[in-house]
Design an enzyme around this catalytic site. Structure first.
Site, short mmCIF file in Angstrom:
data_model
loop_
_atom_site.label_atom_id
_atom_site.label_comp_id
_atom_site.label_asym_id
_atom_site.label_seq_id
_atom_site.Cartn_x
_atom_site.Cartn_y
_atom_site.Cartn_z
N ASN A 105 0.80 -1.23 0.00
CA ASN A 105 0.00 0.00 0.00
C ASN A 105 0.84 1.28 0.00
O ASN A 105 0.29 2.36 -0.16
CB ASN A 105 -1.00 0.02 1.18
CG ASN A 105 -1.98 -1.14 1.10
OD1 ASN A 105 -2.63 -1.31 0.07
ND2 ASN A 105 -2.05 -1.96 2.12
N ARG A 126 -3.49 7.80 -0.25
CA ARG A 126 -4.27 7.10 0.77
C ARG A 126 -4.11 7.80 2.11
O ARG A 126 -3.00 8.14 2.52
CB ARG A 126 -3.83 5.63 0.83
CG ARG A 126 -3.01 5.27 2.01
CD ARG A 126 -2.82 3.79 2.20
NE ARG A 126 -1.47 3.58 2.69
CZ ARG A 126 -1.14 2.69 3.62
NH1 ARG A 126 -2.05 1.88 4.09
NH2 ARG A 126 0.07 2.58 4.03
N ASN A 177 10.34 -0.13 5.53
CA ASN A 177 8.99 0.15 6.02
C ASN A 177 8.13 -0.99 5.50
O ASN A 177 7.70 -0.98 4.34
CB ASN A 177 8.48 1.49 5.49
CG ASN A 177 7.07 1.78 6.04
OD1 ASN A 177 6.44 0.91 6.63
ND2 ASN A 177 6.59 2.99 5.82
N HIS A 208 3.38 -6.15 11.18
CA HIS A 208 2.61 -6.70 12.30
C HIS A 208 2.24 -8.17 12.10
O HIS A 208 1.61 -8.77 12.98
CB HIS A 208 1.32 -5.87 12.49
CG HIS A 208 1.54 -4.40 12.32
ND1 HIS A 208 2.36 -3.67 13.15
CD2 HIS A 208 1.08 -3.51 11.38
CE1 HIS A 208 2.38 -2.40 12.75
NE2 HIS A 208 1.62 -2.28 11.67
N ARG A 240 -1.80 4.48 17.44
CA ARG A 240 -2.89 3.95 16.61
C ARG A 240 -3.45 2.66 17.20
O ARG A 240 -3.27 2.39 18.39
CB ARG A 240 -2.37 3.78 15.17
CG ARG A 240 -1.87 5.10 14.58
CD ARG A 240 -1.37 4.95 13.16
NE ARG A 240 -2.46 4.57 12.25
CZ ARG A 240 -2.25 4.13 11.00
NH1 ARG A 240 -1.01 4.01 10.54
NH2 ARG A 240 -3.28 3.81 10.24
C1 DQA Z 1 3.03 2.06 8.29
C2 DQA Z 1 2.21 1.67 9.52
C3 DQA Z 1 1.53 0.33 9.32
O1 DQA Z 1 0.78 -0.03 10.48
C4 DQA Z 1 0.60 0.39 8.13
O2 DQA Z 1 0.00 -0.88 7.91
C5 DQA Z 1 1.25 0.91 6.91
C6 DQA Z 1 2.19 2.00 7.02
C7 DQA Z 1 3.62 3.48 8.40
O3 DQA Z 1 4.50 3.79 7.61
O4 DQA Z 1 3.17 4.27 9.24
O5 DQA Z 1 0.94 0.48 5.80
O6 DQA Z 1 4.12 1.15 8.18
#
Ligand code: DQA
Length: 146
Positions: free
Chosen positions: A12, A19, A75, A81, A108
C-alpha cells in the site's frame, strides 16, 4: 564501488500521497525516493529503492541484499505486524537494519503496536512522516561508516 543501502517498502505504500493523507501525508513514494537519492548522494551512499505489495518480493530483495547490500531500511507496511517470514529473512542478513514507519504506530490501533521486524532492527523511527526515511539514512551512514 561501495554496496548500496536497500530501502524497502511494503504493501500500500505505492499509494502514498493518495491514501489517508491525514495519516501518511501528501508526499508520494516517488517524492520519497527522490529525496532519499538526493540525501544519499550528499552522504556518499548509494541506494536501491523498492516497493511491493507482495511479501515474497520483499523477501527476495532482502535475500539479494545479503550479497549486494550494506544495510536495509525497511517500512514493511502492514507486514510489520504479521510477517514472521520477513523477520526470518532479516535475521539471515548480517548488516544493519533500520525500521521506518511514517505514522506513529503506537498512537494507533493496538494491532499496530507489535512489530516482528523490531525484533531484528537496530533502530525504529515512527511518527516523523516521510522525513523518517531521511533520518534513517543519516543513521545508516553512521552505522555503515562508509
Ligand atoms: C506504516 C504503519 C503500518 O501499520 C501500516 O500498515 C502501513 C504504514 C507506516 O509507515 O506508518 O501500511 O508502516
Amino acid at each position: 564501488m561501495p554496496k548500496p543501502i536497500y530501502i524497502l517498502n511494503g504493501p500500500n505504500l505505492n499509494l502514498l500521497g493518495l491514501r489517508q493523507p491525514e495519516i501518511y501525508g501528501k508526499q508520494t513514494l516517488d517524492d520519497v525516493a527522490e529525496a532519499c537519492a538526493g540525501l544519499a548522494e550528499d552522504l556518499g551512499l548509494t541506494i536501491r529503492f523498492h516497493q511491493s505489495n507482495h511479501e515474497g518480493a520483499v523477501i527476495d530483495w532482502i535475500h539479494q541484499a545479503r550479497n549486494e547490500g550494506a544495510g536495509i531500511i525497511i517500512n514493511p507496511g502492514a507486514f510489520t505486524h504479521t510477517s514472521v517470514a520477513i523477520l526470518d529473512a532479516l535475521n539471515a542478513f548480517d548488516a544493519p537494519v533500520l525500521e521506518v514507519h511514517i505514522s506513529n504506530v503506537h498512537k494507533r490501533e493496538a494491532f499496530r503496536h507489535h512489530s516482528y521486524v523490531s525484533l531484528r532492527a537496530e533502530g525504529v523511527i515512527a511518527g516523523f512522516g516521510t522525513e523518517g526515511y531521511l533520518l534513517a539514512l543519516r543513521r545508516m551512514k553512521t552505522l555503515v561508516g562508509a
